[in-house]
Design a protein around this motif. Structure first.
Motif, PDB file in Angstrom:
ATOM      1  N   UNK A  33     -41.092  71.402  84.419  1.00 43.81           N
ATOM      2  CA  UNK A  33     -40.338  71.470  85.681  1.00 43.81           C
ATOM      3  C   UNK A  33     -38.894  71.949  85.509  1.00 43.81           C
ATOM      4  N   UNK A  34     -38.531  72.388  84.329  1.00 44.05           N
ATOM      5  CA  UNK A  34     -37.152  72.821  84.072  1.00 44.05           C
ATOM      6  C   UNK A  34     -37.093  74.340  83.943  1.00 44.05           C
ATOM      7  N   UNK A  35     -36.139  74.928  84.650  1.00 44.18           N
ATOM      8  CA  UNK A  35     -35.998  76.385  84.668  1.00 44.18           C
ATOM      9  C   UNK A  35     -34.649  76.796  84.104  1.00 44.18           C
ATOM     10  N   UNK A  36     -34.659  77.982  83.517  1.00 44.65           N
ATOM     11  CA  UNK A  36     -33.435  78.595  83.007  1.00 44.65           C
ATOM     12  C   UNK A  36     -33.146  79.780  83.919  1.00 44.65           C
ATOM     13  N   UNK A  37     -31.949  79.754  84.512  1.00 43.18           N
ATOM     14  CA  UNK A  37     -31.575  80.769  85.491  1.00 43.18           C
ATOM     15  C   UNK A  37     -30.408  81.578  84.941  1.00 43.18           C
ATOM     16  N   UNK A  60     -14.797  79.970  86.210  1.00 42.63           N
ATOM     17  CA  UNK A  60     -15.349  78.987  85.278  1.00 42.63           C
ATOM     18  C   UNK A  60     -14.386  78.828  84.103  1.00 42.63           C
ATOM     19  N   UNK A  61     -13.904  77.601  83.910  1.00 39.82           N
ATOM     20  CA  UNK A  61     -12.866  77.379  82.908  1.00 39.82           C
ATOM     21  C   UNK A  61     -13.290  76.455  81.772  1.00 39.82           C
ATOM     22  N   UNK A  62     -14.060  75.419  82.114  1.00 42.01           N
ATOM     23  CA  UNK A  62     -14.356  74.415  81.097  1.00 42.01           C
ATOM     24  C   UNK A  62     -15.826  74.009  81.103  1.00 42.01           C
ATOM     25  N   UNK A  63     -16.336  73.691  79.949  1.00 46.62           N
ATOM     26  CA  UNK A  63     -17.689  73.167  79.863  1.00 46.62           C
ATOM     27  C   UNK A  63     -17.808  71.902  80.691  1.00 46.62           C
ATOM     28  N   UNK A  64     -18.926  71.754  81.397  1.00 48.20           N
ATOM     29  CA  UNK A  64     -19.112  70.588  82.260  1.00 48.20           C
ATOM     30  C   UNK A  64     -18.808  70.863  83.710  1.00 48.20           C
ATOM     31  N   UNK A  65     -18.227  72.040  83.989  1.00 55.28           N
ATOM     32  CA  UNK A  65     -18.015  72.420  85.377  1.00 55.28           C
ATOM     33  C   UNK A  65     -19.360  72.802  85.992  1.00 55.28           C
ATOM     34  N   UNK A  66     -19.416  72.804  87.328  1.00 57.12           N
ATOM     35  CA  UNK A  66     -20.664  73.141  87.984  1.00 57.12           C
ATOM     36  C   UNK A  66     -20.461  74.208  89.049  1.00 57.12           C
ATOM     37  N   UNK A  67     -21.574  74.708  89.545  1.00 60.82           N
ATOM     38  CA  UNK A  67     -21.554  75.693  90.627  1.00 60.82           C
ATOM     39  C   UNK A  67     -22.417  75.147  91.761  1.00 60.82           C
ATOM     40  N   UNK A  68     -22.273  75.713  92.950  1.00 61.57           N
ATOM     41  CA  UNK A  68     -23.003  75.207  94.115  1.00 61.57           C
ATOM     42  C   UNK A  68     -23.763  76.375  94.752  1.00 61.57           C
ATOM     43  N   UNK A  69     -25.088  76.295  94.688  1.00 57.32           N
ATOM     44  CA  UNK A  69     -25.937  77.417  95.125  1.00 57.32           C
ATOM     45  C   UNK A  69     -26.424  77.232  96.556  1.00 57.32           C
ATOM     46  N   UNK A  70     -26.266  78.249  97.368  1.00 55.73           N
ATOM     47  CA  UNK A  70     -26.878  78.238  98.703  1.00 55.73           C
ATOM     48  C   UNK A  70     -28.304  78.750  98.557  1.00 55.73           C
ATOM     49  N   UNK A  71     -29.262  77.970  99.032  1.00 59.12           N
ATOM     50  CA  UNK A  71     -30.664  78.373  98.957  1.00 59.12           C
ATOM     51  C   UNK A  71     -31.167  78.618 100.364  1.00 59.12           C
ATOM     52  N   UNK A  87     -35.819  72.254  97.821  1.00 57.93           N
ATOM     53  CA  UNK A  87     -34.781  73.262  97.570  1.00 57.93           C
ATOM     54  C   UNK A  87     -34.923  73.898  96.205  1.00 57.93           C
ATOM     55  N   UNK A  88     -35.044  73.064  95.183  1.00 54.26           N
ATOM     56  CA  UNK A  88     -35.179  73.600  93.824  1.00 54.26           C
ATOM     57  C   UNK A  88     -36.547  74.269  93.641  1.00 54.26           C
ATOM     58  N   UNK A  89     -37.535  73.844  94.430  1.00 49.56           N
ATOM     59  CA  UNK A  89     -38.832  74.518  94.371  1.00 49.56           C
ATOM     60  C   UNK A  89     -38.699  75.962  94.865  1.00 49.56           C
ATOM     61  N   UNK A  90     -38.002  76.144  95.983  1.00 52.88           N
ATOM     62  CA  UNK A  90     -37.764  77.500  96.491  1.00 52.88           C
ATOM     63  C   UNK A  90     -36.969  78.310  95.475  1.00 52.88           C
ATOM     64  N   UNK A  91     -35.957  77.679  94.886  1.00 52.06           N
ATOM     65  CA  UNK A  91     -35.145  78.366  93.876  1.00 52.06           C
ATOM     66  C   UNK A  91     -36.017  78.839  92.713  1.00 52.06           C
ATOM     67  N   UNK A  92     -36.955  77.993  92.304  1.00 54.33           N
ATOM     68  CA  UNK A  92     -37.791  78.333  91.147  1.00 54.33           C
ATOM     69  C   UNK A  92     -38.710  79.517  91.417  1.00 54.33           C
ATOM     70  N   UNK A  93     -38.936  79.831  92.705  1.00 56.28           N
ATOM     71  CA  UNK A  93     -39.795  80.960  93.068  1.00 56.28           C
ATOM     72  C   UNK A  93     -39.010  82.257  93.256  1.00 56.28           C
TER      73      UNK A  93
END
Lengths: 301, 245
Positions: free
Chosen positions: B17-21, B30-41, B70-76
């Motif tokens: 169930x884990x995907x690499x995007x 993006x400046x530092x490890x541990x930061x995140x992003x916010x995806x519109x699906x 949401x993540x299911x749609x992303x995975x497709x």
């Protein structure tokens, strides 16, 4: 082309106002874009004492919308008037709207008095409708008598334009609107969120720790348009329309329904740039619709 | 924070169930490890906050788990399709807080956000020991990549299908305790156990259901010893002593 509107003597360069609770204290967004494109900002709701709000999860998604049970997290009215507003005033020349809440008439009066006395605040918006807090705003906003009682009490201590923000969780919004007008409100903001609930069918538990929360986002737009239009025909004071607004077209529609200014709420959470985009798009849409002055369309329906 | 369009280069299942995007676009925020992003699906009201594993100037890699619609749609979604993404969110790990030997403890998908941190720590010349915990072998991600970076890597799986059978804390107990600082990212129960079992300073990356992801809605606030903090904007990384479990 005229986008300027007037709310009880306060001039807004355009009708676009981020709604309370969806734009922090404005300062959070000052680094993201120039706030001066906005007509006004309604700040996060403030109470007498600092509040943590409800426990998490306090956000849930719905089709075309969301529920929140943030529960009025805020640092208290003294921090609002002493720190947040002065700091925002340095960055923002538009209308600053303080949104105040309370759990008793005395608390509403206390907060309104402080907000009214704060130099940087242009309009005081009294939230009688927040459905999130146990024993809180709900009772006031859902009865004409209680809404009028709060309005009359805060009116006495408020020298600024006084808006009452109405709850949609009522049988007859026009009756509540008339009661607030009669008790001295200078204007009305509507609608606040609609009480909702979601259940996780796998865990068999409510999604929100607080069980229930306020429903907002695109899905509620038709409800908001309907209520703004009903209220516009029931009272003669100006209305700030709010609920599900996500585009310049929605702003125009809300104004036609009867709003003098239009608040944008949940859409800020999915697109933090939406208010700026609406401000930029509005003149183009006015041109397309052959609207020279937004004031011409307010309440034409 | 920056809003921009990213083009999907690759979106493939790499574990259960884990995907690499892999995404091409502007990563300048993006400046530092541990930061995140916010995806519109498309079709979903709220964005999906996902930590970045690593990035260069024009691409980034995210790992995500399919946990809902949401993540299911992303995975497709397919290579070539575009995503509207807010980048540069959250504080990220503070690599400079570590002055000596670092211990990095990750559980499950938590192996992803700590990756750039480990790269930063190694670049600073620190010895880095990485402990990765998974439920089973099929959940394992990034172990080889961490080894290639030059970190000392230990694996724990609950069923013993890879590495040590047991919890990450079992592995930590077996290591020589000469670490100066720790970082942890993973399930809350795991991070709590890690923080409680280590008497050295450190930090943990918290998670909560988010509204805006950028600090304006106060939807993801947590209690800390320094008062109410927004996980999205004041965190997601907090010092051990700030966290109230």
């Amino acid at each position: 082309m005229v986008t300027e509107v007037n709310l009880c003597g306060v001039s807004l360069k355009n009708p676009v106002v981020p709604a309370s609770g969806t734009f922090g204290f404005g300062l959070e967004m000052a680094e993201v874009y120039d706030l001066n494109v906005l007509g006004g900002i309604s700040l996060k709701g403030s109470t007498r004492e600092a509040r943590f709000g409800n426990e998490c999860p306090r956000i849930a998604e719905t089709p075309s919308g969301m529920l929140n049970s943030v529960g009025l997290q805020n640092p208290g009215i003294d921090v609002l008037v002493g720190e947040k507003v002065p700091a925002l005033r340095e960055r923002f020349d538009g209308a600053i709207i303080a949104n105040v809440s309370g759990f008793s008439v005395e608390e509403y009066v206390h907060c309104t008095e402080k907000a009214s006395a704060c130099e940087g605040i242009d309009i005081v918006e009294v939230n009688v409708s927040c459905p999130n807090v146990h024993g809180g705003g709900l009772a006031f906003g859902t009865s004409a008598a209680a809404a009028a009682e709060v309005t009359a009490a805060v009116r006495k201590v408020c020298s600024k334009p006084l808006f009452v923000k109405l709850s949609p969780n009522v049988t007859d919004i026009a009756e509540i609107a008339r009661a607030c007008e009669g008790a001295g409100a200078d204007g009305l903001t509507l609608i606040n969120t609609i009480l909702g609930m979601r259940i996780d069918i796998k865990s068999r538990k409510p999604v929100l720790a607080n069980r229930m929360g306020g429903f907002s986002g695109k899905a509620v737009f038709p409800v908001a348009v309907r209520m703004v239009n009903q209220v516009r025909h029931a009272v003669s004071i100006p209305v700030m329309g709010c609920g599900g607004v996500s585009s310049a077209a929605d702003v125009i529609e809300m104004m036609m329904a009867g709003a003098t200014a239009v608040q944008v709420g949940a859409e800020n959470l999915r697109n933090p740039y939406v208010c700026k985009e609406i401000c930029e798009e509005l003149p183009l849409l006015m041109n397309e619709l052959k609207i020279n002055d937004l004031n011409e369309i307010i309440g034409i329906i | 924070m920056k809003q921009s369009k990213f083009i999907i280069r690759e979106n493939t299942a790499v574990a259960d169930h884990v995907y690499r995007l892999v995404l091409d676009g502007d990563t300048s925020e993006m400046k530092r490890g541990g930061q995140f992003v916010d995806l519109a699906i498309h079709g979903f009201f709220l964005r999906r906050p996902i930590a970045a594993q690593k990035w260069d100037s024009e691409s980034m890699i995210l790992f995500y788990k399919v946990v809902g619609n949401g993540t299911d749609v992303l995975s497709r979604m397919q290579a070539g399709e575009s995503l509207d993404i807010l980048t540069g969110l959250g504080n990220g790990f503070n690599a400079s807080a570590c002055k000596g030997k670092a211990l990095v403890v990750c559980g499950g998908l938590g192996a992803s956000p700590a990756f750039t941190l480990v790269k930063e720590l190694l670049l600073c010349g620190h010895d880095v020991t990485v402990v990765l915990g998974f439920n089973k072998y099929d959940d394992m991600i990034l172990a080889d990549e961490y080894r290639l970076l030059g970190a000392e890597v230990h694996i724990a799986t609950l069923d013993g299908s890879a590495g040590t059978k047991g919890f990450v804390t079992d592995v930590i107990a077996s290591l020589e305790n000469d670490f100066d600082y720790f970082y942890t990212c993973g399930p809350k129960v795991m991070m709590k156990a890690v923080c409680n079992s280590l008497d050295i300073p450190g930090e943990a990356s918290l998670e909560e259901r988010m509204g805006c992801g950028c600090g304006i809605c106060y939807g993801c606030t947590c209690h800390t010893t320094k008062g109410a903090k927004r996980i999205c904007a004041d965190g997601p990384v907090f010092k051990k002593e700030e966290i109230i479990w």
